[in-house]
Write a protein that holds these residues in place. Structure first.
Motif, mmCIF file in Angstrom:
data_model
loop_
_atom_site.group_PDB
_atom_site.id
_atom_site.type_symbol
_atom_site.label_atom_id
_atom_site.label_comp_id
_atom_site.label_asym_id
_atom_site.label_seq_id
_atom_site.Cartn_x
_atom_site.Cartn_y
_atom_site.Cartn_z
ATOM 1 N N GLY A 18 0.844 -1.196 0.000
ATOM 2 C CA GLY A 18 0.000 0.000 0.000
ATOM 3 C C GLY A 18 0.873 1.236 0.000
ATOM 4 O O GLY A 18 2.021 1.205 -0.444
ATOM 5 N N TRP A 22 0.445 2.191 -4.331
ATOM 6 C CA TRP A 22 -0.707 2.452 -5.207
ATOM 7 C C TRP A 22 -0.311 3.372 -6.358
ATOM 8 O O TRP A 22 -0.848 3.249 -7.470
ATOM 9 C CB TRP A 22 -1.852 3.071 -4.405
ATOM 10 C CG TRP A 22 -2.352 2.162 -3.328
ATOM 11 C CD1 TRP A 22 -2.318 2.386 -1.986
ATOM 12 C CD2 TRP A 22 -2.954 0.874 -3.495
ATOM 13 N NE1 TRP A 22 -2.852 1.319 -1.309
ATOM 14 C CE2 TRP A 22 -3.262 0.382 -2.204
ATOM 15 C CE3 TRP A 22 -3.272 0.092 -4.608
ATOM 16 C CZ2 TRP A 22 -3.862 -0.868 -1.998
ATOM 17 C CZ3 TRP A 22 -3.865 -1.146 -4.403
ATOM 18 C CH2 TRP A 22 -4.153 -1.611 -3.122
ATOM 19 N N LEU A 25 1.401 1.152 -8.727
ATOM 20 C CA LEU A 25 0.381 0.373 -9.440
ATOM 21 C C LEU A 25 -0.245 1.189 -10.572
ATOM 22 O O LEU A 25 -0.487 0.663 -11.670
ATOM 23 C CB LEU A 25 -0.690 -0.079 -8.454
ATOM 24 C CG LEU A 25 -1.912 -0.802 -9.040
ATOM 25 C CD1 LEU A 25 -1.490 -2.057 -9.792
ATOM 26 C CD2 LEU A 25 -2.908 -1.155 -7.942
ATOM 27 N N ALA A 148 -3.068 -6.591 -7.056
ATOM 28 C CA ALA A 148 -2.267 -5.591 -7.778
ATOM 29 C C ALA A 148 -1.969 -6.047 -9.203
ATOM 30 O O ALA A 148 -2.042 -5.254 -10.155
ATOM 31 C CB ALA A 148 -0.963 -5.322 -7.023
#
Length: 520
Positions: A18, A22, A25, A148
């Motif tokens: 996290g 992100w 990602l 993910a």
């Protein structure tokens, strides 16, 4: 660069699952979209290119083939560069190459110039972005990695749905030269995505303690602890699970990309209009968008994740059987149903293929493993669609190419599933009965072994840093004790006398309240 060193030895830093991951990602989502969708999206310019240079459709089709060959075939080169310089600088250079190739192609005077600029230079640039982005995603996510991977893989159908209409608009308004120039500028966004790939940094406390520990051990200890990193680690071939995966993936790629290439022509052959035929790809892509993240969520479940290899094998079997049944399609409605199920199975395969590879080889060897796998798949990518085209020329029947593609994918599913069960799963069955419960929680014995090794190494490093911190605290306490011992004896006697007087004198002003707390 500071990021290069950390990329080479980033195994000691725990994946945050996290946070900034992100953002990584999001960058991986865009890069995956460009890498997979771009070779298909530029096909909208092929008709105008045939008029411009007086060549056939087979000549223009080589542009997409060279792009895909560069994307897959340069895998080992990308692995070497990532292990040497780190992910972020390699991706920055790749973004510049991808953009430069399309800009140079807009000034081409022959089809050969487009092969070199769009095919080779842009293909190399996309390859230098695609592989490092997957490596960074693997480093930032551990427990949430299946989700993910599913979300990042969804970038391919989303980008295809956006880039194909955009290419048609650009061709209509600015021609193919203006369209190539604008797409070249659009590819500069790869550099923005590269900037998001921040290397993982250890916490400050661990860094300081680690430095102090290295200084105490001396130069010899430092040399032993930091061996020279391999630029391309061929030891992954000692992993039975990796060898099985590579063989199965190479067979799968022979037939996986054939249906999307020929489905539109198949629909036209059945007498459907051009617009209705093109709509089939949109249906396939729309289903694919939702199938990938959904499959990622399913693969991340506690009771599914240990068996993700078998889930991947099921996805390939589902895809192959869909091709075999779709070969019997005789009308448009049947083709729509085929595209729905093919999009679902295709999305499952796309979401799981790199997740399974990450689970088999682990974080440390993933950069080398993915490069070697992509190199093996590059041969299949070049052989698969052209081989299906030759079969179509010989038979004049689309049924046979769908049957061939389906049988190849089904074969790959059986190779992966059965070989993993008998060759890798055999170790689990030989374990005693009381340890079978732990053994069934493994999708691959070697995968679990790699994870345990990584955890053990991490715990050892944490213990070393804790010991160093305790040693420093003890030294500080000893220094304080020495300072206190330096105080004169006279002052100590005065203190003891005052204490004795205080104890002998009655204190009437102090009232002691008896409560359960004071009693205790």
């Amino acid at each position: 660069m500071g990021g290069a060193a950390l990329d080479m030895g980033g195994g000691g830093v725990k994946a945050p699952d996290g946070g900034w991951g992100w953002a990584v990602l999001a960058g991986c989502f865009v890069i995956t979209g460009f890498s997979y969708a771009f070779p298909k999206a530029i096909s909208v310019f092929f008709k105008e290119l045939t008029r411009e240079f007086g060549v056939g459709y087979s000549d223009t089709a080589w542009i997409s083939s060279i792009l895909l060959a560069m994307l897959y075939g340069t895998g080992p080169l990308c692995s070497v560069l990532v292990n040497r310089f780190g992910c972020r600088p390699v991706m920055m250079v790749g973004g510049i190459f991808a953009s430069l190739g399309m800009i140079l192609a807009s000034f081409s005077t022959s089809i050969m110039h487009i092969y070199l600029s769009t095919g080779v230079i842009t293909g190399l640039g996309l390859a230098l972005n695609f592989q490092p982005s997957l490596i960074m995603l693997n480093r930032y996510f551990s427990e949430k990695r299946p989700l993910a991977n599913g979300l990042s893989a969804a970038g391919s159908p989303v980008a295809l749905c956006c880039l194909s209409p955009l290419g048609q608009v650009l061709q209509y308004k600015y021609g193919w030269r203006g369209g190539f120039l604008i797409l070249g500028g659009l590819l500069l966004n790869c550099c923005v995505c590269a900037a998001l790939m921040k290397p993982l940094v250890a916490p400050k406390g661990l860094q300081v303690n680690g430095k102090a520990h290295d200084e105490e051990e001396g130069a010899e200890g430092v040399e032993k602890k930091k061996p020279k990193a391999k630029l391309l680690d061929f030891s992954v071939f000692k992993n039975t699970g990796f060898v099985i995966y590579t063989v199965a993936a190479s067979i799968m790629v022979l037939g996986l990309f054939v249906p999307p290439v020929f489905i539109v022509s198949y629909a036209k052959e059945l007498g459907n209009e051009d617009t209705k035929s093109a709509l089939l790809l949109s249906i396939l892509g729309f289903i694919d968008i939702f199938a990938r993240p959904t499959c990622g969520v399913i693969a991340g479940l506690k009771w599914v994740r240990p068996h993700c290899v078998y889930l991947f094998s099921f996805a390939m079997l589902f895809n192959g059987i869909t091709d075999l049944i779709g070969s019997q399609a005789k009308d448009y409605t049947t083709l729509v149903v085929f595209c729905i199920f093919f999009g679902l199975s295709y999305g499952m395969v796309g979401a799981l293929q790199f997740e399974v590879l990450m689970a088999i080889v682990g974080t440390e060897k993933f950069s080398s493993a993915i490069g070697l796998v992509l190199l093996m798949e590059a041969v299949a990518v070049l052989v698969g669609p052209p081989g299906a085209g030759r079969l179509l020329d010989a038979t004049k029947n689309y049924m046979y190419i769908f049957l061939l593609a389906g049988s190849e994918v089904v074969l790959s599913a059986f190779v992966l599933g059965t070989c993993t069960y008998f060759c890798v799963g055999k170790n689990k069955s030989s374990a005693p009965a009381h340890s079978l419960e732990d053994g069934t929680v493994m999708c691959d014995a070697k995968t679990e072994f790699n994870d345990e090794e990584e955890k053990g190494a991490r715990e050892e490093r944490e213990m070393e840093t804790m010991k160093t911190a305790e040693r420093e605290l003890k030294e500080e306490e000893e220094e304080e004790d020495e300072k206190l011992e330096g105080v004169g004896p006279g002052s100590a006697t005065v203190d003891s006398q005052e204490v004795e007087k205080f104890l002998k004198e009655p204190h009437h002003k102090v009232d002691t309240v008896v409560t359960p707390e004071t009693c205790l």
